[in-house]
Enzyme design. Structure first.
Site, short mmCIF file in Angstrom:
data_model
loop_
_atom_site.label_atom_id
_atom_site.label_comp_id
_atom_site.label_asym_id
_atom_site.label_seq_id
_atom_site.Cartn_x
_atom_site.Cartn_y
_atom_site.Cartn_z
N LEU A 244 12.92 -51.44 45.96
CA LEU A 244 13.61 -50.88 47.32
C LEU A 244 13.99 -52.40 47.72
CD1 LEU A 244 11.51 -48.37 49.34
CD2 LEU A 244 13.65 -48.04 48.16
N ASP A 245 15.24 -52.61 48.37
CA ASP A 245 15.69 -53.83 48.85
C ASP A 245 14.59 -54.35 49.97
OD1 ASP A 245 17.95 -53.67 47.32
OD2 ASP A 245 19.00 -52.90 49.04
N ARG A 246 14.53 -55.74 50.11
CA ARG A 246 13.85 -56.20 51.12
C ARG A 246 14.06 -55.45 52.45
NH1 ARG A 246 12.57 -61.95 52.21
NH2 ARG A 246 14.09 -62.43 50.56
N THR B 34 15.15 -52.38 53.12
CA THR B 34 15.01 -51.03 53.19
C THR B 34 13.52 -50.68 53.16
OG1 THR B 34 17.03 -50.48 51.79
CG2 THR B 34 15.54 -48.99 51.73
N ARG C 289 24.21 -47.87 49.99
CA ARG C 289 24.70 -48.89 50.66
C ARG C 289 26.35 -48.85 50.22
NH1 ARG C 289 20.98 -53.89 50.72
NH2 ARG C 289 22.44 -54.75 51.92
#
Length: 297
Positions: A138-140, A142, A239
């Site tokens: 997961l992105d930082r 998110t 996104r």
């Protein structure tokens, strides 16, 4: 009995022994809610008493008439103390966590704050001989649910059979503007440029084909709350696809339009359902939609 003694007794699960058997074998048979690793950690952490005496030997022989008391409190070395990571489920093969915003999924560059390191530290403290193996990311910024494997064999099973093992994966997001459709599907080819910006194309651009299904849960004239179901799991997929339909995720500095009502990327992985990589048992996990998201509606 004094009130203090009552309180102390209530801190333990108490069992009367009716047959002769080793302590660990008895605990595994009678405490179904805990994994073998957790039970052994409780033993090592001095959380087991036999006839009032603390016992740490796994093979201590129990005899009929004895009483075993098991502490209901987690031992200090078992507890994961992190405001960024919460363990939702753990067994000897996998750990499912809920990740907060502001932490990477795995080490990168000079940044030391990442979920893998937090879990490795927890495994070390709870004397588990394993490390966290990254399966997906997961992105930082998110938040939400993630699986980590505890050994390389389990990691390989998850990595090579991901699309067969994971049968439902959903996100919720606050997006900019009023989404009029009740739901729909977004599909395109996604490809990164040299600056790691993901570009979307309606025709094959040499990238990876991505499919996202969405459903509108709530809306105002300014924002909408969408649920996303991923058919493919591409980098930055939600996104980029949100921006494609003219409703970028709020707080998205990369693909957004400057709308930032909650001072965070408004994307949360709230549902994760998969077949256990070793037992094949269906596992379903869901976290509540962040109350901060709901506060806008």
């Amino acid at each position: 009995m004094t009130d203090n003694n009552k309180e102390r007794k209530n801190d333990y699960l108490v069992f009367d022994i009716s047959k002769e058997q080793p302590l660990l074998e008895f605990l595994l048979e009678n405490i179904k809610s805990e994994s073998r690793t957790k039970i052994k950690a409780t033993l090592r952490g001095r959380g087991i008493k036999v006839d009032g005496k603390t016992i740490t030997q796994f093979d201590y022989l129990l005899k009929p008439g004895m009483t075993v008391s098991v502490s209901k409190h987690k031992r200090d070395d078992q507890i994961l103390k992190s405001r960024y990571v919460k363990i939702v489920y753990e067994d000897r093969f996998i750990v499912v966590v809920e990740k907060n915003i502001g932490i990477l999924s795995m080490p990168a560059g000079h940044s030391t704050l990442n979920v893998k390191s937090v879990l490795d530290n927890y495994f070390h403290k709870s004397r588990q001989r394993c490390t966290a193996h990254v399966v997906h990311r997961l992105d930082r910024d998110t938040s939400g649910l993630m699986i980590y494997a505890k050994d390389i064999e389990t990691e390989q099973v998850l990595e090579h059979n991901w699309h067969d093992i994971v049968f439902d994966r959903r996100y919720v997001a606050v997006v900019s503007g009023e989404v009029e459709d009740e739901g729909g599907t977004i599909s395109s080819w996604l490809k990164d440029n040299k600056a790691y910006i993901t570009y979307s194309s309606s025709v094959d651009n040499g990238g990876k084909y991505a499919v996202t299904h969405f459903q509108t849960l709530a809306r105002t004239t300014e924002y909408s709350l969408l649920e996303y179901k991923l058919e493919t799991g591409r980098k930055n997929q939600i996104r980029v696809h949100s921006a494609d339909i003219g409703h970028p995720v709020c707080g998205d500095t990369k693909y957004g339009n400057g709308d930032d009502p909650l001072h965070r990327l408004c994307l949360h992985a709230y549902k994760l359902c998969f077949y256990h990589p070793v037992t094949g048992k269906p596992m379903e996990f869901e976290t509540p939609i962040p109350s901060l998201f709901k506060s806008l509606f």
